[in-house]
Design a protein around this motif. Sequence first.
Motif, PDB file in Angstrom:
ATOM      1  N   UNK A 284      -9.744  27.151 -19.043  1.00 45.75           N
ATOM      2  CA  UNK A 284      -9.421  25.823 -18.524  1.00 45.75           C
ATOM      3  C   UNK A 284      -7.968  25.484 -18.839  1.00 45.75           C
ATOM      4  N   UNK A 285      -7.537  25.809 -20.043  1.00 46.88           N
ATOM      5  CA  UNK A 285      -6.147  25.553 -20.426  1.00 46.88           C
ATOM      6  C   UNK A 285      -5.186  26.310 -19.511  1.00 46.88           C
ATOM      7  N   UNK A 286      -5.482  27.572 -19.264  1.00 42.42           N
ATOM      8  CA  UNK A 286      -4.601  28.371 -18.408  1.00 42.42           C
ATOM      9  C   UNK A 286      -4.591  27.853 -16.975  1.00 42.42           C
ATOM     10  N   UNK A 287      -5.719  27.383 -16.495  1.00 49.22           N
ATOM     11  CA  UNK A 287      -5.784  26.883 -15.120  1.00 49.22           C
ATOM     12  C   UNK A 287      -4.877  25.679 -14.913  1.00 49.22           C
ATOM     13  N   UNK A 288      -4.630  24.930 -15.988  1.00 51.76           N
ATOM     14  CA  UNK A 288      -3.791  23.731 -15.893  1.00 51.76           C
ATOM     15  C   UNK A 288      -2.386  23.966 -16.442  1.00 51.76           C
ATOM     16  N   UNK A 289      -1.949  25.215 -16.533  1.00 50.92           N
ATOM     17  CA  UNK A 289      -0.620  25.519 -17.078  1.00 50.92           C
ATOM     18  C   UNK A 289       0.443  24.885 -16.182  1.00 50.92           C
ATOM     19  N   UNK A 290       0.950  23.741 -16.601  1.00 48.59           N
ATOM     20  CA  UNK A 290       1.854  22.959 -15.759  1.00 48.59           C
ATOM     21  C   UNK A 290       3.221  23.622 -15.609  1.00 48.59           C
ATOM     22  N   UNK A 451       2.304  16.513 -13.132  1.00 49.20           N
ATOM     23  CA  UNK A 451       1.064  16.690 -13.876  1.00 49.20           C
ATOM     24  C   UNK A 451       0.071  17.505 -13.058  1.00 49.20           C
ATOM     25  N   UNK A 452      -0.906  18.037 -13.743  1.00 55.06           N
ATOM     26  CA  UNK A 452      -1.975  18.810 -13.119  1.00 55.06           C
ATOM     27  C   UNK A 452      -3.304  18.325 -13.677  1.00 55.06           C
ATOM     28  N   UNK A 453      -4.292  18.234 -12.793  1.00 54.65           N
ATOM     29  CA  UNK A 453      -5.599  17.738 -13.196  1.00 54.65           C
ATOM     30  C   UNK A 453      -6.648  18.290 -12.249  1.00 54.65           C
ATOM     31  N   UNK A 454      -7.888  18.106 -12.608  1.00 55.21           N
ATOM     32  CA  UNK A 454      -8.971  18.386 -11.682  1.00 55.21           C
ATOM     33  C   UNK A 454      -9.262  17.135 -10.862  1.00 55.21           C
TER      34      UNK A 454
END
Length: 725
Positions: A284-290, A451-454
Amino acid sequence: MRPDRSRSARGGGGGGDGGGGRDGRRGRRAFLGAAGGLAVAFAAGCGALPVIPKRPTPSAADAAAWIRFAGGRYTLTLPRVEMGQNVLTAMKRIACDELGVPWDRVDARLHGTRALPRVKASVGSDSIREFAIPLAQACATLRDALEAGHAAGVLAVRPRPMAELRAFERTAPRSPRSQPIEQGPAIVRGEALYAADVRRPGQRFGRVLRAPVSPELASRAVFLDEAAARSVPGFVALVRDPLLTQGRSEGVGIVATTPGALERIAAALAPRWSVDGSFESDDVVRALDLDARLARGALAHQPRLEPWHTTGVPDRTGPWDVDLHLDVPPAAHAPIEPRAAVAHWTAEGELHAWVGNQDVFYVADVIAARLGLDASRVHVQGMRVGGAFGGKTIATVELEAAVLARATGSAVKVQWTRSQEFACGFHRPPSRHRIRARLKDGRIEAWWHAFASSHILFTNAVLPAWLQRLTDVIGDDGVARGAVPPYRTGATRVEFDLVRLPILGGPWRGLGAGPNALAIESAMDALARAAGADPVAFRLAHVESPRLARVLRRARESAGGRSSATGPQRTGRGVACGIYKGGSFAAVIADVDVDPSDGTVRVRRMTCAHDCGRVVDADQVRAQCEGNLVWGLGMVLVESLPIGASSIGAASFADSPIPRMGEVPAMRIELVDDGDAPTGAGETAVVAAAGAVANAIFDAIGYRPQRVPVRPADVLAHLRASGRA
């Protein structure tokens, strides 16, 4: 509005205020925008097409069904869901003031799909903003008719401006404050006000078992010891039905004569599950690597984009006076009441359901569509909801109860356990933020927030991946909420990416406004310090809205002087402010103590100035502000939902805590009412509460959190590294 006892016909409505975008893709936007507040949502599974929530805007004509008079008494059918915000009390107060009658002459009740034409879901702090004036207009029309001697018939509501409505006069006679909260005594007496309290003749109890992984992963039962389960006293049925699929998670239903038997049956059944795929928290952390996303170029969505070359700013490469990173983890809604529903089929083939949901009409639509029923044969009664915060907006436990009731031919109650609330519900999605800003002559010359989010409105709790990809064309207004700063910022770039995550995310109190405002207000505090300016004065120099400036000044006046430290404690004061949904304004000043011996942070006092226009019930608005302050405190100091192996790693509040009473500080709430039309109070202070606490921590020890919640270990590490321990 009917002076007689005749029942209004059940009606429908469509449309809403959702979607939106920056381009001209009208056809697709029209489809996606039809859903309003939650956008597109449906009971996922079995390849079903979406059931679109209908979110009609209320009008004076609609309000005719909300208030009636017969036999010398008035009946108010609340067109909202009562979920602890005490809107039932506020709306009854409006009715009494406008009708000019005592409190005890108005009977108030909750609505169901039979009682009223369709009303929009109780989301977005819209109840007073959108429903108060139509209700007062309907009551005024009824009052005038009765005074003229018309005691029967159907009346056409005459729309009137707020200035002509008695309920909103500054000198309006208020019902005595000694009156209890509506339904308050019944709550204390334990009367059947909540869905979990409903009892029907011959009622059974149901539960749906699932693999202990996220519903985003395909899972199915490969072994069930049915013989052992059937031998358990109290066993009624084992139900295998594709309608029990949630996301990609197959559900296995069990029904028993008592709640306790459910536990024993589940243990005897000893299911084994096959699961496709897996994930860990690091995924999850990697998926949101801004930073990695920014390195690839512009992010997909830009709520605000003012080309820098047109504003005289040379480039966006720096140097920057502020370069701030902030990671916000997932967090649970954590309602005290786990969701529940009771479903019962009549001999005529009609389904009756009692639910604790924020949209009873949507629940009826989903059940009718998924079970292939005519809508007229589904009747859903709304009950009080013991906390929702955006989490009870889709049909989950309600559909489970309907399916199990159909399979057994008896009334069935399904109530999720606390563990199911964490595992099967959706939560505040994690987000990662970076704000870079530059000053020139003490003013903000350039502002860049990425920013990045789901997803939030287009939640993966109900949308399959293929449909969610279509929604990505227009973005997600829930993720973007509050991302545009309420300040003059010169050249401005606000952009974000949406990422489908393997955990379920969706609407959470304030949607994206809480995390976005925390990042913005942290950056504003850092800019004020870089400019050598007082944080309040710096904001006032950049604020565009006079109403926001007004609450900021009021908060500063009300907070008074700072108290001095006692013993080794480090004290700090922080300020933050913001606008919610363009119409409500809040400013918060927080005072904190930091203990350098163990790194604990304690918020000692919070002062909030709040402007939501005309205040209908000051006590209830203050209560909403206090709740928002606790949510902000929790965001910075307490709340984080752990991610385990292919699942949410929490089963109880011990694993995912919320603030305790002992952690709640003294609060002072100042209500600013200058006669504007009423707006929402349910979520406004979220935009200021967290930022004020985070900024107070920096003021105390010079530590700017790059992740929340702030742990004592983080504080101690900073103190030691800075030589301030």
